[in-house]
Design an enzyme around this catalytic site. Structure first.
Site, PDB file in Angstrom:
ATOM      1  N   LYS A 279      35.810 -37.115 -65.727  1.00 42.00           N
ATOM      2  CA  LYS A 279      35.795 -37.281 -64.269  1.00 42.00           C
ATOM      3  C   LYS A 279      36.501 -38.580 -63.885  1.00 42.00           C
ATOM      4  CE  LYS A 279      31.617 -34.516 -63.862  1.00 42.00           C
ATOM      5  NZ  LYS A 279      30.162 -34.425 -63.666  1.00 42.00           N
TER       6      LYS A 279
ATOM      7  N   GLN B  58      24.955 -37.767 -62.928  1.00 46.13           N
ATOM      8  CA  GLN B  58      25.226 -36.802 -64.003  1.00 46.13           C
ATOM      9  C   GLN B  58      23.914 -36.205 -64.518  1.00 46.13           C
ATOM     10  OE1 GLN B  58      28.276 -35.735 -64.883  1.00 46.13           O
ATOM     11  NE2 GLN B  58      27.419 -34.349 -66.392  1.00 46.13           N
TER      12      GLN B  58
ATOM     13  N   ASP C 283      28.563 -33.411 -55.349  1.00 43.36           N
ATOM     14  CA  ASP C 283      28.157 -32.243 -56.138  1.00 43.36           C
ATOM     15  C   ASP C 283      27.669 -31.096 -55.250  1.00 43.36           C
ATOM     16  OD1 ASP C 283      28.470 -32.445 -58.945  1.00 43.36           O
ATOM     17  OD2 ASP C 283      26.796 -33.854 -59.094  1.00 43.36           O
TER      18      ASP C 283
HETATM   19  N1  GUN Z   1      25.921 -31.510 -65.549  1.00 45.51           N
HETATM   20  C1  GUN Z   1      26.545 -30.353 -65.837  1.00 45.51           C
HETATM   21  N2  GUN Z   1      27.295 -29.951 -64.785  1.00 45.51           N
HETATM   22  C2  GUN Z   1      27.135 -30.883 -63.825  1.00 45.51           C
HETATM   23  C3  GUN Z   1      27.672 -31.015 -62.509  1.00 45.51           C
HETATM   24  O1  GUN Z   1      28.426 -30.209 -61.994  1.00 45.51           O
HETATM   25  N3  GUN Z   1      27.277 -32.138 -61.851  1.00 45.51           N
HETATM   26  C4  GUN Z   1      26.422 -33.036 -62.374  1.00 45.51           C
HETATM   27  N4  GUN Z   1      26.086 -34.083 -61.629  1.00 45.51           N
HETATM   28  N5  GUN Z   1      25.916 -32.946 -63.581  1.00 45.51           N
HETATM   29  C5  GUN Z   1      26.276 -31.859 -64.296  1.00 45.51           C
END
Ligand code: GUN
Length: 273
Positions: free
Chosen positions: A47, A91, A114
């Site tokens: 990211k 996350q 998100d």
């Molecule tokens: N863990 C797995 N996929 C995601 C996601 O799309 N966002 C976040 N914040 N954590 C994740």
């Protein structure tokens, strides 16, 4: 035909990069990583790399696994109030002693890149525009649109009902006027449902879409990514078998994964404050 997520994601990233270049105030994404889950570390690094590429400022806050819930909530509160922060991503997964839903609820819906907060989820559910759509389902819709796959009126099967993928995917397909069946571990005869679907989206992390008899010319999107018994990276779909009948199929890797990152960058480029 292959649904090429790598190529499509590059187009999306180029579009985001161009948009950000023209912005007077640049977006600033803050990613919070609690603990040392190895997969999470890789996701967060990817990211960060993508953000750098498109000109979005990004900061990673790493917190130890024993961090108290209260401390995490306080950190989010500070970021909510910081006008120099335009996006917040916590996350997942979080350590067990932390209530994930309490943490998600704390994030300002206007910075919730998100799309996980009750406000954004609720907006999607009642037909109001959310501030952000969840990255993976939004990336999948972008991929389907790139290949001009008709969604309206299609019979879609979503396998998995997670808050991250399955549930928002179902909502987004409904919003686009598909008829959606959401399957999960208690669903009987999943195979029969797959066989009649125009669009199959699988997000379970197990080799589940094995049947050769997906409908002729159907569209199969594989969200799963995990290592098989030989340590090979693989998805939910038996690609060799299913690709014989499907009209479109997304590969793993190179399908949904890069689209999720691009879709997240699309979200992170939005500034609401
Ligand atoms: N863990 C797995 N996929 C995601 C996601 O799309 N966002 C976040 N914040 N954590 C994740």
């Amino acid at each position: 035909m292959i649904l090429d997520g790598k190529q499509t994601s590059e187009k999306v990233l180029a579009m985001v990069q161009e948009k950000v270049a023209a912005m007077e105030i640049k977006p600033h994404l803050v990613v919070i990583l609690v603990g040392d889950n190895p997969a999470s570390k890789i996701y967060v690094r990817n990211k960060q790399k993508a953000a750098l590429k498109v000109g979005i400022q990004s900061t990673v806050i790493e917190m130890p696994s024993e961090t108290a819930e209260e401390e995490l909530l306080n950190t989010i509160e500070e970021l909510n109030n910081d006008i120099n922060v335009t996006g917040i991503l916590v996350q997942l997964p979080l350590p067990k002693h932390i209530d994930k839903n309490k943490v998600i609820t704390k994030i300002s819906p206007l910075k919730d890149v998100d799309g996980f907060t009750p406000e954004n989820v609720g907006r999607l559910a009642i037909g109001l525009e959310p501030y952000f759509y969840p990255a993976t389902p939004q990336g999948i819709i972008m991929l389907l649109d790139e290949y001009n796959i008709p969604i309206e009126g299609a019979d879609a099967v979503v396998i998995g009902r997670s808050n991250i993928v399955g549930k928002p995917m179902t909502q987004m397909l409904l919003k686009r006027n598909a008829t959606v069946t959401t399957c999960h571990s208690y669903t009987s005869n999943i195979e029969d449902k797959i066989k009649t679907a125009d669009i199959v989206i699988s997000a379970v992390g197990k080799k589940i879409v094995r049947c050769k008899m997906v409908k002729k010319n159907s569209v199969v999107v594989d969200v799963g990514i995990f290592k098989d018994e030989n340590g090979q990276l693989t998805g939910d779909v038996d690609f060799d078998l299913v690709s014989k009948s499907a009209g479109f199929i997304s590969p793993v890797p190179g399908g949904v994964g890069p689209m999720t990152i691009a879709s997240l960058m699309f979200n992170a480029s939005k500034i609401y404050q």
